[in-house]
Design a protein around this motif. Structure first.
Motif, mmCIF file in Angstrom:
data_model
loop_
_atom_site.group_PDB
_atom_site.id
_atom_site.type_symbol
_atom_site.label_atom_id
_atom_site.label_comp_id
_atom_site.label_asym_id
_atom_site.label_seq_id
_atom_site.Cartn_x
_atom_site.Cartn_y
_atom_site.Cartn_z
ATOM 1 N N GLY A 38 21.023 63.049 89.363
ATOM 2 C CA GLY A 38 22.399 62.607 89.501
ATOM 3 C C GLY A 38 22.540 61.100 89.364
ATOM 4 N N ILE A 39 21.525 60.364 89.828
ATOM 5 C CA ILE A 39 21.580 58.912 89.734
ATOM 6 C C ILE A 39 21.623 58.487 88.276
ATOM 7 N N GLU A 40 20.794 59.174 87.479
ATOM 8 C CA GLU A 40 20.721 58.812 86.058
ATOM 9 C C GLU A 40 22.031 59.132 85.343
ATOM 10 N N SER A 41 22.524 60.363 85.542
ATOM 11 C CA SER A 41 23.743 60.741 84.821
ATOM 12 C C SER A 41 24.933 59.901 85.276
ATOM 13 N N CYS A 42 24.998 59.606 86.594
ATOM 14 C CA CYS A 42 26.118 58.803 87.093
ATOM 15 C C CYS A 42 26.056 57.375 86.563
ATOM 16 N N THR A 43 24.842 56.802 86.503
ATOM 17 C CA THR A 43 24.735 55.439 85.997
ATOM 18 C C THR A 43 25.262 55.355 84.575
ATOM 19 N N LEU A 44 24.828 56.309 83.733
ATOM 20 C CA LEU A 44 25.269 56.295 82.340
ATOM 21 C C LEU A 44 26.786 56.424 82.254
ATOM 22 N N ASP A 45 27.338 57.388 83.005
ATOM 23 C CA ASP A 45 28.782 57.645 82.925
ATOM 24 C C ASP A 45 29.602 56.499 83.503
ATOM 25 N N VAL A 46 29.137 55.979 84.649
ATOM 26 C CA VAL A 46 29.892 54.915 85.310
ATOM 27 C C VAL A 46 29.924 53.671 84.430
ATOM 28 N N LEU A 47 28.757 53.307 83.878
ATOM 29 C CA LEU A 47 28.716 52.130 83.006
ATOM 30 C C LEU A 47 29.622 52.326 81.799
ATOM 31 N N ASN A 48 29.581 53.527 81.203
ATOM 32 C CA ASN A 48 30.454 53.817 80.065
ATOM 33 C C ASN A 48 31.922 53.663 80.434
ATOM 34 N N LYS A 49 32.288 54.215 81.625
ATOM 35 C CA LYS A 49 33.691 54.169 82.049
ATOM 36 C C LYS A 49 34.149 52.749 82.293
ATOM 37 N N LEU A 50 33.202 51.881 82.722
ATOM 38 C CA LEU A 50 33.576 50.511 83.029
ATOM 39 C C LEU A 50 33.440 49.602 81.804
ATOM 40 N N GLY A 51 33.196 50.206 80.652
ATOM 41 C CA GLY A 51 33.200 49.419 79.421
ATOM 42 C C GLY A 51 31.903 48.713 79.096
ATOM 43 N N VAL A 52 30.804 49.136 79.741
ATOM 44 C CA VAL A 52 29.496 48.579 79.395
ATOM 45 C C VAL A 52 28.652 49.720 78.837
ATOM 46 N N LYS A 53 28.191 49.566 77.595
ATOM 47 C CA LYS A 53 27.450 50.666 76.986
ATOM 48 C C LYS A 53 25.994 50.612 77.423
ATOM 49 N N PRO A 54 25.482 51.689 78.055
ATOM 50 C CA PRO A 54 24.072 51.672 78.433
ATOM 51 C C PRO A 54 23.170 51.983 77.239
ATOM 52 N N PHE A 55 22.087 51.234 77.142
ATOM 53 C CA PHE A 55 21.107 51.478 76.084
ATOM 54 C C PHE A 55 19.866 52.088 76.723
ATOM 55 N N VAL A 56 19.457 53.265 76.247
ATOM 56 C CA VAL A 56 18.299 53.937 76.839
ATOM 57 C C VAL A 56 17.166 53.962 75.823
ATOM 58 N N SER A 57 15.974 53.591 76.271
ATOM 59 C CA SER A 57 14.830 53.572 75.360
ATOM 60 C C SER A 57 13.768 54.540 75.840
ATOM 61 N N GLU A 58 13.252 55.355 74.933
ATOM 62 C CA GLU A 58 12.177 56.278 75.301
ATOM 63 C C GLU A 58 10.851 55.556 75.415
ATOM 64 N N ASP A 59 10.789 54.328 74.916
ATOM 65 C CA ASP A 59 9.539 53.570 74.987
ATOM 66 C C ASP A 59 9.322 52.945 76.351
ATOM 67 N N GLN A 60 10.358 53.007 77.189
ATOM 68 C CA GLN A 60 10.230 52.380 78.497
ATOM 69 C C GLN A 60 9.426 53.269 79.450
ATOM 70 N N THR A 61 8.444 52.668 80.116
ATOM 71 C CA THR A 61 7.656 53.429 81.088
ATOM 72 C C THR A 61 8.047 53.000 82.491
ATOM 73 N N CYS A 62 7.346 53.568 83.483
ATOM 74 C CA CYS A 62 7.542 53.149 84.875
ATOM 75 C C CYS A 62 7.238 51.661 84.991
ATOM 76 N N CYS A 63 7.901 50.989 85.949
ATOM 77 C CA CYS A 63 7.706 49.546 86.104
ATOM 78 C C CYS A 63 6.286 49.212 86.541
ATOM 79 N N GLY A 64 5.588 50.156 87.140
ATOM 80 C CA GLY A 64 4.211 49.903 87.551
ATOM 81 C C GLY A 64 4.094 49.327 88.948
ATOM 82 N N GLY A 65 5.214 49.196 89.637
ATOM 83 C CA GLY A 65 5.191 48.624 90.980
ATOM 84 C C GLY A 65 4.383 49.450 91.950
#
Lengths: 320, 235
Positions: A38-65
């Motif tokens: 839900g966090i992922e889908s809401c982030t994408l939708d909320v950003l879209n609704k607020l006029g900021v287009k989210p860019f998602v990359s499949e090349d991104q891995t875990c931050c490693g923290g």
């Protein structure tokens, strides 16, 4: 509730420096993708609704923290991994938006360290050049909470489902305000920006004593020393239940969400402590107010507080 | 990076600062005010854990006491101490680097071993440290498969990380020595608790101690900062 205007420690100069871009690199979080979609889908939708287009990359891995602070990877091993992830956003010329406190601090802290230390940056780039990438240190990293606060006017315009009659408690988590105390938009001891967002969305804020406490994960303690971790979560959750009794607790970090949510079942099972507290992420809160459908909110993935979820969501007209 | 940490003299901190890559400095600024300990969630549930004392020992060269302690491994990494510190000592980074130092002396490998699988099985294979696999049967029964929830929300059933990305982080891991390190802690032989003497038992951590973690021997760790009492009542 305290008078917010008196207590507010929000650093307006940092908020003013946050740009409102047309597009942003959405940094996916492990827990958000694999435990609470839900966090992922809401982030994408909320950003879209607020006029900021989210860019998602499949090349991104875990931050490693996690692997770093579990001492499995030395900083020499995780530094290039951080640089690699940031370089993906730099290729697109975008800033990064992280939904997790851990991702934010880790990228920020290690990114800053490399920017201020040419020797390290050079050796990191030597490794990245072998795979055809380069770390320049140009992208900024913003937390989704800060982005939403910056976009609060747009949120106010777009509220489709006012959260009237609902009570909200907050848990800011450690690594945004505490770990990044000079980069965060709010004061570490008396934060208030989520409360302000809740007011904009029409909800009511409730306070409790342990609001500034850690969720109890203790990073690796939940694996290495589970009883102590449970002790701490129990103290926190009992304070929420007895003093605030909120309809939702809002968190900034998926890892806190996972701890506070899952430990409710563990506490019931191991210690017979009955808790019924829905824990949601700040993007899910925004999703609620901006009128996202219940499938996109995906509260099904949450374990604790399902009865309360039903009651609260019915109140604002969602058939859950 | 850690070879130099073998020196346990009272100048340890000075020598060790550059090794820690500039992350940790300023321990000598410590005022011993104890704000860190006062707000500490780990100290609330483990009363013998005390950040103030650890910094005191670090600066004054009593490094053996820190590295051989159980307390070093009780930090929650919440950064509350950094947030409240009047002289901006980033204590969580100290703990992080001190744990590496302790490992170079053969302490704490059993804790790291428990976490190694997340790196090996999840981070390096899928590129995601938290796997979608659920171990808690209650959750599976109540909530079902997470992939179904993702599908209902209109997302792909599983978050994909490209093969290229996974190859790249594996390459980084190989080049930086992380893979070698993980091979070193490959297999665990559990310590036989029947051989334990009462004196050791008194100070031993409650769970079984592996004597050997892969190729590395682990030492006993001790409660060097007091009696480990307390728990939920103290929180």
């Amino acid at each position: 509730m305290h008078k917010l205007d008196k207590l507010s420690g929000i650093r307006e100069e940092i908020v003013a420096d946050i740009p409102i871009p047309e597009e942003i690199f959405y940094f996916q979080s492990c827990v958000a993708s694999n435990k609470y979609p839900g966090i992922e889908s809401c982030t994408l939708d909320v950003l879209n609704k607020l006029g900021v287009k989210p860019f998602v990359s499949e090349d991104q891995t875990c931050c490693g923290g996690f692997v770093t602070f579990a001492n499995v990877a030395a900083p020499t091993a995780s530094m290039p991994a951080v640089a690699r992830n940031i370089s993906l956003a730099e290729e697109e010329g975008l800033d990064i938006c992280a939904v997790c406190n851990g991702c934010w601090t880790f990228l920020n802290e290690f990114g800053h360290f490399m920017n201020g230390n040419d020797e390290v940056k050079e050796s990191v780039n030597m490794m990245l050049n072998m795979m055809g990438r380069e770390y320049k240190g140009e992208s900024n990293i913003f937390h989704i909470g800060a982005m939403l606060y910056k976009l609060k006017d747009r949120i106010a315009e777009n509220v489709e489902r006012p959260l009237e009659g609902l009570k909200f408690a907050t848990h800011y988590g450690c690594h945004y305000l505490g770990g990044g105390k000079y980069g965060a938009i709010d004061d570490a001891q008396h934060p208030s920006f989520i409360q302000e967002l809740v007011e904009i969305m029409g909800g009511e804020n409730v306070d409790y004593t342990a609001s500034g406490e850690c969720c109890g994960t203790g990073f690796t303690q939940v694996i290495n020393d589970k009883e102590k971790s449970l002790d701490h979560s129990q103290m926190k959750l009992e304070s929420v239940r007895d003093e605030a009794d909120p309809d939702f607790v809002i968190v900034l970090c998926p890892y806190c969400l996972s701890q506070l949510d899952r430990m409710q079942q563990q506490l019931d099972y191991r210690r017979d402590v009955k808790l019924d507290i829905p824990i949601i992420h700040i993007t899910q809160l925004a999703g609620l107010a901006l009128g996202l459908p219940k499938e996109r909110l995906a509260f099904d993935a949450h374990i604790g507080g399902q009865d309360r979820f039903k009651k609260a969501l019915n109140k604002i007209g969602i058939d859950y | 990076m850690l070879e130099k940490a073998n020196d346990w003299s009272d100048t340890f901190y000075d020598k060790w600062k550059p090794i820690a890559m500039g992350f940790v400095n300023g321990a000598e600024k410590c005022l011993q005010c104890g704000k860190c300990t006062g707000q500490c969630p780990a100290a609330a549930v483990n009363p013998s854990y005390n950040p103030r004392k650890i910094i005191y020992d670090l600066v004054n060269g009593n490094i053996k006491r820190v590295l051989s302690s159980v307390e070093l491994w009780q930090c929650f990494f919440c950064s509350g101490c950094f947030a409240t510190c009047p002289v901006d000592i980033n204590f969580p980074f100290f703990v992080f680097m001190l744990r590496l130092g302790a490992m170079s002396q053969g302490f704490g490998w059993e804790d790291v071993k428990q976490l190694e699988k997340y790196a090996e099985k999840d981070y390096l294979q899928d590129g995601i440290t938290v796997s979608p696999e659920e171990r808690n049967p209650y959750v599976i029964e109540e909530r079902g498969d997470i992939a179904d929830i993702r599908q209902k929300a209109g997302m792909p059933r599983q978050r994909e990380v490209s093969d290229e990305a996974i190859a790249e982080i594996n390459m980084i891991s190989d080049l930086s020595g992380m893979t070698n390190f993980m091979k070193k802690i490959g297999g665990v032989e559990l310590y036989d608790c029947s051989k334990c003497t009462p004196k050791i038992e008194e100070k031993c951590k409650s769970k079984e101690l592996p004597k050997k973690v892969g190729n590395v021997k682990t030492h006993y760790r001790f409660y060097n900062y007091g009696v480990p009492i307390g728990g939920a009542d103290n929180a």
